[in-house]
Design an enzyme around this catalytic site. Structure first.
Site, PDB file in Angstrom:
ATOM      1  N   SER A 247       0.846  -1.189   0.000  1.00 49.46           N
ATOM      2  CA  SER A 247       0.000   0.000   0.000  1.00 49.46           C
ATOM      3  C   SER A 247       0.888   1.248   0.000  1.00 49.46           C
ATOM      4  O   SER A 247       1.669   1.444  -0.929  1.00 49.46           O
ATOM      5  CB  SER A 247      -0.965  -0.035   1.190  1.00 49.46           C
ATOM      6  OG  SER A 247      -1.987   0.907   1.038  1.00 49.46           O
TER       7      SER A 247
ATOM      8  N   ASP B 137      -9.747  -3.611  -5.566  1.00 50.88           N
ATOM      9  CA  ASP B 137      -9.150  -2.823  -4.494  1.00 50.88           C
ATOM     10  C   ASP B 137      -9.791  -1.436  -4.442  1.00 50.88           C
ATOM     11  O   ASP B 137      -9.807  -0.715  -5.435  1.00 50.88           O
ATOM     12  CB  ASP B 137      -7.641  -2.684  -4.729  1.00 50.88           C
ATOM     13  CG  ASP B 137      -6.892  -2.213  -3.498  1.00 50.88           C
ATOM     14  OD1 ASP B 137      -7.487  -1.490  -2.684  1.00 50.88           O
ATOM     15  OD2 ASP B 137      -5.712  -2.568  -3.369  1.00 50.88           O
TER      16      ASP B 137
ATOM     17  N   HIS C  62      -8.110  -4.924  -1.509  1.00 46.79           N
ATOM     18  CA  HIS C  62      -6.881  -4.439  -0.888  1.00 46.79           C
ATOM     19  C   HIS C  62      -6.272  -5.431   0.097  1.00 46.79           C
ATOM     20  O   HIS C  62      -5.060  -5.534   0.206  1.00 46.79           O
ATOM     21  CB  HIS C  62      -7.182  -3.118  -0.164  1.00 46.79           C
ATOM     22  CG  HIS C  62      -5.977  -2.297   0.137  1.00 46.79           C
ATOM     23  ND1 HIS C  62      -5.192  -1.730  -0.846  1.00 46.79           N
ATOM     24  CD2 HIS C  62      -5.415  -1.914   1.308  1.00 46.79           C
ATOM     25  CE1 HIS C  62      -4.210  -1.042  -0.290  1.00 46.79           C
ATOM     26  NE2 HIS C  62      -4.316  -1.141   1.017  1.00 46.79           N
TER      27      HIS C  62
END
Length: 705
Positions: free
Chosen positions: A557, A642, A677
């Site tokens: 991330s 995501d 995600h």
């Protein structure tokens, strides 16, 4: 001569097949270039892969599929090894497991897993631990038929009779709230779609509050009130946040007295409250929002207790009467300290527990309300993590806290704050003969480019360590003030037992060393995060904890942004890098307010509509700084669904790298077409992703068993 040449080629081919079977690989996919001009501040950028943001376009899906096929082909010779890695990770896990029960409102609540089930059972017992078990949620059954399934949260009504829970079946973090009777056979048909998953009960056993996300920013921006037995279409809007840089949330105080609506941005917060027994009353503001004023609220007796940065860089603790809540009424209880960051606190009837950070480590401070006497818990290790766990009961003198270190499995501990006695209620069981004495953990300090000392936590297997010769797995995050605290991982043993040194760089942008540590790694100081990480990698090599040609890095991330930046800045430092769901197209994303979460992050990265921030962000954005140079081996992962970092950022980055990099090192993109995600939802299924990452790294240095 011709015969010798043919024989040599044949031997070479057989050697390649025997060693890594990488012959006859397909060509790497090359994404079509469709130039897109992006203009602002008299500057024009050409984005050849902008078109990849069309999720529904068949050409995009075909490209992602081609990249997946290529990744599978390149890694095919490691498939058996991946299976071995997966099997050994699973073999260390006690498949039948149970959390430590926590008592709340007369019931003990816990979760447990059985056998090969991917998901837990959520259970409770009334009054005492030897009472009959009630399974509230049988998640293995509920998840059947779904490739992804996640329980967001659950909450029980005050009378203990009704369960509200939320589920996500798409991995987009859009939860549907449902209700279930825990007493009798009553069936509730109420369903509330597209929520954030949180549920807050009023005291009347029929009213719940919940939040929903903005359709574009995906930030929670509305709070609704639902009454059981009515249509969610008629739910009352009780609060709407109009500023798209803020998000909202809802909870009930530990005292069960008040329902709170919180509103927060990166640098500001605001709270409203009502009496939980009066769900139809009007919410009152505690302290109106001000820029650079952050605070959080707890309640005890006649006061609200406040953790705040009001005139306090590292936060302090205040209290104020429930009927006089604005900041001029706040009275200091624990002052600001330059060397100690006040993280959180927990209130009990007889004690106050304060979570603090000093010198990069968490510590727990106990204060007796009546006598004022204080003491700290002693954890006895050089690097560790400790945290306040679930403590729903006010009346208890027992603090439940969590503890772990790089060599100590995660533990749940009950600490009697009066007698100072400790009871380990549970320690993570590691099957397969794990012995913590085989491993050693250390803490180092690297010197950053500007002279700042940056802490590093590391662990290695003693009998596998050879100074200057070990491969290194170095990870970091370094954003949002999120600290990368150390923890034990049974999965990580697959690296350690094969000779890896595993380390975490506590770079600026986190909050390990206090608030200034965060502020020195954001906005116009963001590059400190990247240079800190490179300095840590260099220090590990210089001190003999890593071989110069065997340094690997991992980040996910915003940590994936870190990975993208370091390989542009100093690619020669790294043998290989794994970037998981990486945020790499910083400028374009932050210029597009229709992309989820963008508006809420201007105070983290800056708003590129301001030229100063545009120029600075452009100078480090990984996608914009790809250039013709050698790059390390790269494995990039993402999820088609995501909602945090859109899949097209890593896809564009890989496409651009393919077109300009000057080396023959592997460059792989793996897109999970079903998940978002957080990856897979099952406790074992997600380990297949880890096995791929480990196999990729092992493959670069010839480890194949």
């Amino acid at each position: 001569m011709k015969t010798r040449s043919i024989l040599s080629i044949a031997i070479m081919v057989m050697f390649m097949v025997a060693c890594n079977q990488k012959v006859n690989l397909p060509d790497a996919p090359l994404a079509q270039k469709i130039p897109k001009e992006l203009k602002i501040h008299d500057d024009t950028r050409i984005d050849n892969y902008y078109w990849l943001n069309q999720r529904e376009d068949s050409a995009v899906i075909n490209y992602l599929t081609a990249e997946n096929d290529y990744c599978d082909a390149v890694m095919k010779h490691t498939e058996e090894f991946q299976t071995k890695l997966f099997d050994e990770m699973v073999a260390r896990i006690n498949k039948t497991d149970e959390s430590v029960p926590a008592k709340s409102n007369g019931y003990y609540y816990y979760s447990r897993t059985e056998g090969d089930a991917e998901y837990p059972l959520y259970c409770r017992k009334e009054g005492e631990l030897n009472a009959k078990e009630q399974i509230m949620l049988n998640v293995p059954e509920m998840a059947k038929g779904f490739s992804y399934y996640n329980i967001g949260s659950y909450s029980v009504s005050e009378n203990n009779k009704i369960l509200a829970y939320s589920e996500d079946t798409l991995s987009r973090r859009k939860y549907t709230i449902k209700f279930k009777s825990l007493v009798g056979d009553k069936v509730f048909t109420d369903e509330i779609a597209n929520t954030t998953g949180g549920i807050t009960w009023a005291s009347d056993n029929k009213t719940v509050f919940y939040t929903v996300k903005h359709p574009e920013t995906l930030l929670p921006h509305k709070v609704y009130k639902h009454v059981l037995g009515t249509s969610s279409k008629n739910d009352e809007l009780v609060y709407e946040e109009k500023d798209n840089t803020f998000y909202t949330f809802c909870y009930k105080t530990k005292s069960r007295k008040y329902i709170m609506i919180g509103v927060s941005s990166t640098v500001s917060s605001e709270y409203r409250y009502i009496d939980a027994s009066k769900p139809n009353s009007e919410f009152k503001v505690i302290q109106p929002r001000e820029r650079d004023l952050e605070y959080g609220i707890a309640h005890y007796k006649d006061h609200f207790y406040i953790r705040t940065n009001y005139q306090a860089k590292n936060f302090r603790m205040m209290k104020t009467p429930v009927n006089k809540t604005t900041k001029e009424n706040w009275v200091e209880m624990i002052p600001n300290r330059e060397d100690v960051f006040l993280s959180n606190f927990e209130i009990f009837q007889n004690y106050l527990v304060v979570g603090e950070r000093k010198n990069g480590l968490n510590q727990l401070r106990i204060r007796n309300w009546e006598t004022g006497k204080e003491h700290y818990l002693d954890f006895g290790e050089e690097t560790y993590d400790a945290w306040i766990s679930a403590n729903p009961e006010f009346e208890s003198d027992v603090l439940r806290y969590g503890y772990t270190s790089l060599t100590t499995p995660s533990s749940t501990i009950d600490y009697n704050m009066g007698t100072k006695g400790k009871t380990i209620m549970k320690q993570q069981e590691v099957l397969g003969g794990f012995n913590k004495d085989n491993y050693e953990a250390k803490r180092l300090w690297a010197t950053a480019e500007d002279g700042t000392k940056v802490p590093i936590s590391l662990v290695y297997r003693k009998d596998k360590f050879q100074k200057g010769k070990n491969p290194l797995w170095l990870s970091a995050y370094g954003s949002y003030g999120s600290s990368s605290d150390v923890y034990f991982s049974s999965v990580r043993l697959s690296l350690l037992d094969r000779g890896f040194v595993v380390a975490t760089a506590h770079v600026r942008g986190g909050q390990e060393m206090g608030r200034y540590w965060y502020e020195d790694g954001k906005l116009l100081k963001k590059k400190n995060t990247f240079t800190d990480f490179n300095s840590c990698a260099e220090h590990m090599v210089a001190e003999g904890y890593a071989a110069k040609d065997k340094v690997f890095a991992w980040g996910g991330s915003a940590g994936g942004l870190l990975m993208g930046a370091i390989v542009n800045m100093k690619p020669e430092l790294y043998r290989g890098v794994i970037a998981a769901v990486p945020f790499v197209d910083v400028v374009t994303t932050m210029l597009d307010e229709s992309i989820p979460l963008t508006t809420g992050e201007f105070d983290e990265w800056g708003n590129p509509k301001n030229k100063e921030y545009y120029d600075y962000m452009l100078s480090y954005s990984p996608y914009d700084n790809v250039k013709a140079q050698n790059y390390p081996a790269l494995l990039v992962t993402t999820g088609l669904h995501d909602s945090q970092v859109q899949y097209w950022e890593p896809a564009k980055w890989v496409a651009k790298l393919r077109g300009v990099k000057t080396d023959d090192n592997p460059l792989l993109l793996k897109t999970n077409m079903d998940f978002g995600h957080g990856g897979a939802s099952g406790r074992f299924e997600r380990l297949k992703e880890v096995a791929l990452e480990y196999a990729f790294v092992f493959d670069q240095i010839g480890i194949d068993e």
